[in-house]
Design an enzyme around this catalytic site. Structure first.
Site, PDB file in Angstrom:
ATOM      1  N   CYS A 151       0.709  -1.106   0.139  1.00  0.00           N
ATOM      2  CA  CYS A 151      -0.027  -0.091   0.162  1.00  0.00           C
ATOM      3  C   CYS A 151       0.706   1.527   0.208  1.00  0.00           C
ATOM      4  CB  CYS A 151      -0.832  -0.032   1.030  1.00  0.00           C
ATOM      5  SG  CYS A 151      -0.420  -0.606   2.431  1.00  0.00           S
ATOM      6  N   HIS A 245      -2.405   6.494   4.242  1.00  0.00           N
ATOM      7  CA  HIS A 245      -1.556   6.819   4.823  1.00  0.00           C
ATOM      8  C   HIS A 245      -0.475   7.896   4.592  1.00  0.00           C
ATOM      9  CE1 HIS A 245      -1.588   2.461   5.626  1.00  0.00           C
ATOM     10  NE2 HIS A 245      -0.954   2.288   4.698  1.00  0.00           N
TER      11      HIS A 245
HETATM   12  N1  LIG Z   1      -5.291  -2.949   4.690  1.00  0.00           N
HETATM   13  C1  LIG Z   1      -4.212  -2.717   4.360  1.00  0.00           C
HETATM   14  O1  LIG Z   1      -4.564  -1.757   3.500  1.00  0.00           O
HETATM   15  C2  LIG Z   1      -3.899  -3.684   2.807  1.00  0.00           C
HETATM   16  C3  LIG Z   1      -3.499  -3.015   1.507  1.00  0.00           C
HETATM   17  C4  LIG Z   1      -2.491  -3.245   1.180  1.00  0.00           C
HETATM   18  C5  LIG Z   1      -2.377  -5.430   1.609  1.00  0.00           C
HETATM   19  N2  LIG Z   1      -2.956  -6.167   2.217  1.00  0.00           N
HETATM   20  C6  LIG Z   1      -2.889  -7.107   2.363  1.00  0.00           C
HETATM   21  O2  LIG Z   1      -4.020  -7.597   1.765  1.00  0.00           O
HETATM   22  C7  LIG Z   1      -4.311  -9.161   2.120  1.00  0.00           C
HETATM   23  C8  LIG Z   1      -5.217  -8.557   3.099  1.00  0.00           C
HETATM   24  O3  LIG Z   1      -5.528  -7.955   4.058  1.00  0.00           O
HETATM   25  P1  LIG Z   1      -6.638  -7.932   5.561  1.00  0.00           P
HETATM   26  O4  LIG Z   1      -6.254  -6.425   6.047  1.00  0.00           O
HETATM   27  O5  LIG Z   1      -7.771  -6.843   4.664  1.00  0.00           O
HETATM   28  O6  LIG Z   1      -6.490  -8.671   6.661  1.00  0.00           O
HETATM   29  P2  LIG Z   1      -7.418  -8.947   6.846  1.00  0.00           P
HETATM   30  O7  LIG Z   1      -9.008  -7.747   7.550  1.00  0.00           O
HETATM   31  O8  LIG Z   1      -7.879  -9.428   8.404  1.00  0.00           O
HETATM   32  O9  LIG Z   1      -8.815  -9.885   5.955  1.00  0.00           O
HETATM   33  C9  LIG Z   1      -8.599 -11.378   6.223  1.00  0.00           C
HETATM   34  C10 LIG Z   1      -9.066 -11.945   5.680  1.00  0.00           C
HETATM   35  O10 LIG Z   1      -8.240 -13.344   4.715  1.00  0.00           O
HETATM   36  C11 LIG Z   1      -9.300 -14.432   5.420  1.00  0.00           C
HETATM   37  N3  LIG Z   1      -8.333 -15.522   5.945  1.00  0.00           N
HETATM   38  C12 LIG Z   1      -8.277 -15.608   6.533  1.00  0.00           C
HETATM   39  N4  LIG Z   1      -7.890 -16.449   7.291  1.00  0.00           N
HETATM   40  C13 LIG Z   1      -8.001 -17.380   6.211  1.00  0.00           C
HETATM   41  C14 LIG Z   1      -7.825 -19.003   6.309  1.00  0.00           C
HETATM   42  N5  LIG Z   1      -7.210 -19.362   6.971  1.00  0.00           N
HETATM   43  N6  LIG Z   1      -9.056 -19.447   5.099  1.00  0.00           N
HETATM   44  C15 LIG Z   1      -9.655 -19.071   4.283  1.00  0.00           C
HETATM   45  N7  LIG Z   1      -9.632 -17.375   4.927  1.00  0.00           N
HETATM   46  C16 LIG Z   1      -8.918 -16.525   5.707  1.00  0.00           C
HETATM   47  C17 LIG Z   1     -10.393 -13.837   6.725  1.00  0.00           C
HETATM   48  O11 LIG Z   1     -11.940 -14.498   6.711  1.00  0.00           O
HETATM   49  P3  LIG Z   1     -12.390 -14.646   8.277  1.00  0.00           P
HETATM   50  O12 LIG Z   1     -13.228 -13.406   7.994  1.00  0.00           O
HETATM   51  O13 LIG Z   1     -12.931 -15.600   8.091  1.00  0.00           O
HETATM   52  O14 LIG Z   1     -12.034 -14.228   8.677  1.00  0.00           O
HETATM   53  C18 LIG Z   1     -10.717 -12.161   5.573  1.00  0.00           C
HETATM   54  O15 LIG Z   1     -11.731 -12.296   4.950  1.00  0.00           O
HETATM   55  C19 LIG Z   1      -3.306  -9.166   3.528  1.00  0.00           C
HETATM   56  O16 LIG Z   1      -1.995 -10.169   2.206  1.00  0.00           O
HETATM   57  C20 LIG Z   1      -2.367  -7.596   3.838  1.00  0.00           C
HETATM   58  O17 LIG Z   1      -0.914  -7.826   3.574  1.00  0.00           O
HETATM   59  C21 LIG Z   1      -3.431  -5.023   3.407  1.00  0.00           C
END
Ligand SMILES: NC(=O)c1ccc[n+]([C@@H]2O[C@H](COP(=O)([O-])OP(=O)(O)OC[C@H]3O[C@@H](n4cnc5c(N)ncnc54)[C@H](OP(=O)(O)O)[C@@H]3O)[C@@H](O)[C@H]2O)c1
Length: 354
Positions: A151, A245
């Site tokens: 990001c 950010h």
């Molecule tokens: N947040 C940001 O600003 C951002 C920016 C760039 C990149 N990212 C990347 O994008 C990805 C997602 O980030 P996020 O911030 O959205 O995370 P998050 O809010 O923690 O969401 C994670 C998602 O993955 C699912 N999940 C977790 N463990 C799982 C498993 N074992 N099997 C299947 N599904 C699973 C969760 O489902 P449940 O709800 O059922 O647990 C949820 O839908 C990460 O790799 C992160 O590094 C994030």
């Protein structure tokens, strides 16, 4: 005919952004949403703690969350999967999906630095999609994997590119103030962040320092070559801002910079690689320059260009580096994640890859 798309990890912060952007998209049909075993089988609206400023789309409300299963995704004839999963989970499924013919557009950080995997910030390096041909033939995939940058890197590189084109870059120093949503839905406990700044975000500085040089590199017909003309030094910090950010950027340029010209160069962004493609998610102006002395600010500026523009201000001479310095704000889950993911998918449709 709309392309059938799935969001993997649809309940999380990035997943919710994807759902919001894809539900009424002119080219894509949101056909499948997945989550972990603990929530799969339930209706999307029953489970999700919706945190987006717009209401949950009607199409998403009734979708039933599926467990993460590659065969189900193939059976459902999904054309593209948007991955918003933790890295450890993504590693296990992405290669299998690409092998079985699915186009994977992923926010997870695994494979971002591999030389045949495009790491796309489309305005800068849309031409790196050509690496998909190499990827497919060497890995024997009928699908493909394309990565969305980290990001902070997506926001930083958008501001760097016009400066690089006009003046050349030698050294980039960046200090970040990163919003809480960057740590995911269950990310930072309130007891740790209220009244506080956390001066460490795992892996973030390395990502900014390396990914920037890949995005600003070139595809030589065989491999994506990192740009070695400049170096990046990053210090990354979590602050008590919900989304957005903020970056304090200090640059040593190759050629002498006329500070008054920098705003114009950024606003014009002449070498914008997608400017004539009419992609629905592309912002009219990738960079917006504010002249007020106290802007940009994350709360006021993060949604510019539907969260796809980066807002820059306080452009001034840097006497220590013999270059310039400025302040930039970008939306971490839109420009920094799902928005760029959807923009990449649109680019792949235009290029007949998706
Ligand atoms: N947040 C940001 O600003 C951002 C920016 C760039 C990149 N990212 C990347 O994008 C990805 C997602 O980030 P996020 O911030 O959205 O995370 P998050 O809010 O923690 O969401 C994670 C998602 O993955 C699912 N999940 C977790 N463990 C799982 C498993 N074992 N099997 C299947 N599904 C699973 C969760 O489902 P449940 O709800 O059922 O647990 C949820 O839908 C990460 O790799 C992160 O590094 C994030």
């Amino acid at each position: 005919m709309k392309k059938r798309v799935a969001v993997l990890g649809a309940t999380g912060i990035v997943g919710q952004r994807f759902v919001s952007l894809l539900a009424n998209h002119p080219w894509f049909e949101l056909s499948m949403v997945t989550a972990s075993e603990k929530t799969a089988g339930k209706r999307y609206s029953q489970v999700v703690k919706w945190i987006i400023e717009k209401p949950m789309p009607n199409q998403a409300e009734e979708l039933v969350l599926e467990p993460l299963n590659v065969s189900r995704i193939v059976e459902e004839k999904i054309d593209a999967a948007f991955v918003a999963l933790p890295k450890e989970v993504a590693v296990e499924v992405e290669i299998e999906l690409a092998r079985r013919g699915i186009i994977v557009i992923s926010n997870a950080s695994n494979m971002r630095l591999e030389p045949d995997i495009p790491l796309l910030n489309p305005e800068i390096n849309a031409d790196h999609v050509e690496a998909i041909e190499v990827q497919r033939s060497s890995r024997k995939w009928s699908g493909a994997i394309v990565k969305v940058p980290n990001c902070t890197t997506a926001i930083l590189t958008l501001t760097l590119k016009p400066i690089y084109d006009e003046y050349g870059l030698k050294r980039v120093i960046v200090a970040t103030m990163q919003g809480l949503s960057g740590a995911g839905l269950t990310g930072v406990p309130s007891m740790m962040i209220l009244d506080n700044i956390i001066p460490y975000i795992e892996g973030e500085e390395e990502k900014v320092e390396t990914e920037s040089r890949k995005i600003m590199g070139l595809f030589d017909g065989n491999t994506i070559v990192f740009n070695n003309e400049f170096t990046v030094s990053a210090s990354c910090h979590r602050v008590m801002v919900l989304e957005g950010h903020s970056l304090a950027v200090f640059i040593e340029t190759n050629e002498r910079v006329d500070v008054d010209e920098v705003a114009r160069v950024m606003e014009e962004f002449k070498n914008n690689k997608i400017k004539d493609m009419s992609l629905p998610t592309a912002p009219l102006k990738p960079i917006i320059v504010r002249r007020e002395i106290d802007r940009p600010q994350p709360r006021l500026d993060r949604l510019e260009g539907n969260g796809m523009s980066v807002v820059v201000g306080r452009i001034r001479e840097d006497k220590a580096l013999n270059g310039i310095k400025y302040f930039a704000v970008g939306h971490n889950t839109l420009r920094g994640a799902a928005g760029t993911g959807v923009l990449i998918a649109e680019l792949l449709v235009k290029k007949n890859i998706l």
